[in-house]
Design an enzyme around this catalytic site. Structure first.
Site, PDB file in Angstrom:
ATOM      1  N   GLY A   9       0.869  -1.187   0.000  1.00 23.42           N
ATOM      2  CA  GLY A   9       0.000   0.000   0.000  1.00 23.42           C
ATOM      3  C   GLY A   9       0.900   1.229   0.000  1.00 23.42           C
ATOM      4  O   GLY A   9       1.374   1.651   1.046  1.00 23.42           O
ATOM      5  N   CYS A  50      -9.921   1.896   9.657  1.00 27.31           N
ATOM      6  CA  CYS A  50      -9.398   1.884   8.291  1.00 27.31           C
ATOM      7  C   CYS A  50      -8.495   0.676   8.071  1.00 27.31           C
ATOM      8  O   CYS A  50      -8.541   0.035   7.024  1.00 27.31           O
ATOM      9  CB  CYS A  50      -8.636   3.184   8.034  1.00 27.31           C
ATOM     10  SG  CYS A  50      -8.006   3.310   6.373  1.00 27.31           S
ATOM     11  N   CYS A  75      -7.199   8.749   8.167  1.00 24.64           N
ATOM     12  CA  CYS A  75      -6.468   7.700   7.482  1.00 24.64           C
ATOM     13  C   CYS A  75      -6.679   7.800   5.974  1.00 24.64           C
ATOM     14  O   CYS A  75      -7.799   7.604   5.490  1.00 24.64           O
ATOM     15  CB  CYS A  75      -6.992   6.364   7.994  1.00 24.64           C
ATOM     16  SG  CYS A  75      -6.498   4.980   7.026  1.00 24.64           S
TER      17      CYS A  75
END
Length: 395
Positions: free
Chosen positions: A7, A100, A200
């Site tokens: 990510g 999140c 987030c």
């Protein structure tokens, strides 16, 4: 070569995570999660996600790894934003970062990664993963990051064994300065980039403004409760068992307007949270006022003067059964059992001695020392040494 999807957020931590994985011989793919583009909520004139995804793309190019942007804004709105507003309206204070990680990064994002043939997903979190064979089965452990100042295990306190099995945390053994040094040596554009402060992955959002654009303002009063108030002189009953004692001390103090004096007006109790000092805009007291409670039904904010006001402190909290989560399911307590642990009720708080008590309806956490601003809706996380065993939503 195992395939890892990183990510890439456009920050230094995930950039270095991707670099380290590549060095370790993994096949690395960078994915940027676009989690927000609701133009009805003006965040600011800056467009942070564009800037961040651009930085992520430049890092991927520099590292020579494939890169793409995935749009998760629909799931983010549904699972995080709507949930947050719902909680604030109920007068609870949710933690969007913990959610999140549970709902987006290690659920929606993980599924996308697995569909792309990934063996693992990796993030730039400062935490570590351990593994032990127990009863011939691998058991995964979530361990604190080596950098005591940056340990982010708390944000991952809701992960499951299945999610941890697929997770890698490449920078968990490093300190922040070491991460920045690696980024600078590799000439990554994110080397000196400031850490994002905001929701987030939405970037530069300030929560109060965000809430004000979605929850209607409603004028109410701010009441100051004196430290000497009768409300703090409850008679302590004689307890017949430990559970009665825990229930007594876990109970919130109930305030009413006539117990203090009205010192100002506010624009909505649901914008405020326990322990908050900023934004009250009340002068004339020797020490600043802190929020000691909010009543969203009557739309009243109760405050106390000074950070040592006894309205801020409690040493027992309760978690309902459906909101208890064990990462180490093999260590979950049965009714009647207790466990000495270290616990914290917010990120960056130092770990405090506490004992867990499992009862029929849930779990009590009794701290050795009174805790400031125990807040409903936030997460309590418990550890043994540097391993995070589980967590729960404070009720």
């Amino acid at each position: 070569m195992k395939r890892v999807i990183v990510g890439l957020s456009g920050g230094v931590d995930s950039s270095v995570a991707a670099y380290l994985l590549k060095e370790q011989g993994y096949e690395v793919i960078g994915l940027f999660m676009k989690n927000w583009h609701d133009e009805s909520v003006t965040i600011s004139n800056e467009c942070p996600w564009l800037e961040d995804s651009n930085d992520a793309m430049i890092v991927a190019e520099k590292l020579g790894i494939p890169f793409q942007v995935v749009d998760l804004s629909e799931q983010y709105k549904e699972r995080i934003v709507d949930y947050m507003f719902h909680e604030y309206e109920k007068g609870r204070t949710p933690n969007p970062d913990v959610l999140c990680n549970r709902e987006i990064k290690f659920d929606v994002f993980l599924k996308i990664a697995l569909d792309l043939g990934a063996d693992y997903v990796a993030t730039g979190h400062y935490c570590r993963k351990g593994e032990e064979i127990i009863d011939k089965k691998p058991v995964y452990k979530l361990l604190a990051g080596k950098d005591g100042n940056k340990d982010q295990s708390y944000f991952l306190c809701q992960l499951s064994q299945e999610q941890l099995a697929k997770a890698l945390f490449p920078i968990g053994e490093l300190t922040k300065p070491e991460v920045r040094k690696i980024a600078a040596e590799q000439d990554l554009i994110t080397a000196d980039k400031k850490d994002s402060q905001g929701l987030c992955f939405i970037g530069k959002v300030r929560l109060p403004e965000f809430l004000q654009q979605k929850l209607q303002p409603k004028e109410g009063v701010i009441v100051q409760i004196p430290a000497t108030s009768e409300v703090y002189n409850q008679k302590v009953p004689v307890f017949t068992c430990k559970e009665e004692e825990l229930a007594f001390y876990a109970k919130k103090t109930k305030y009413s307007v006539n117990q203090g004096k009205v010192v100002a007006k506010h624009q909505g109790a649901h914008y405020f949270t326990k322990g908050q000092r900023k934004g009250l805009a009340v002068g004339g007291t020797k020490e600043p006022l802190f929020v000691i409670d909010t009543d969203v039904v009557e739309n009243v904010i109760y405050t106390g003067e000074g950070k040592n006001h006894q309205g801020l402190y409690r040493n027992v909290l309760f978690v309902n059964n459906e909101e208890i989560h064990w990462i180490r399911t093999d260590l979950a307590l049965n009714d009647g059992e207790s466990l000495p642990v270290l616990a914290r009720i917010r990120y960056r708080q130092k770990l405090e001695n506490a004992t867990l008590y499992k009862v029929k309806d849930g779990l009590y956490v009794e701290f050795e020392n009174p805790q400031s601003a125990i807040t409903e809706g936030q997460f309590v996380a418990w550890y043994i040494n540097d391993e995070l065993l589980g967590s729960g939503v404070i009720s």
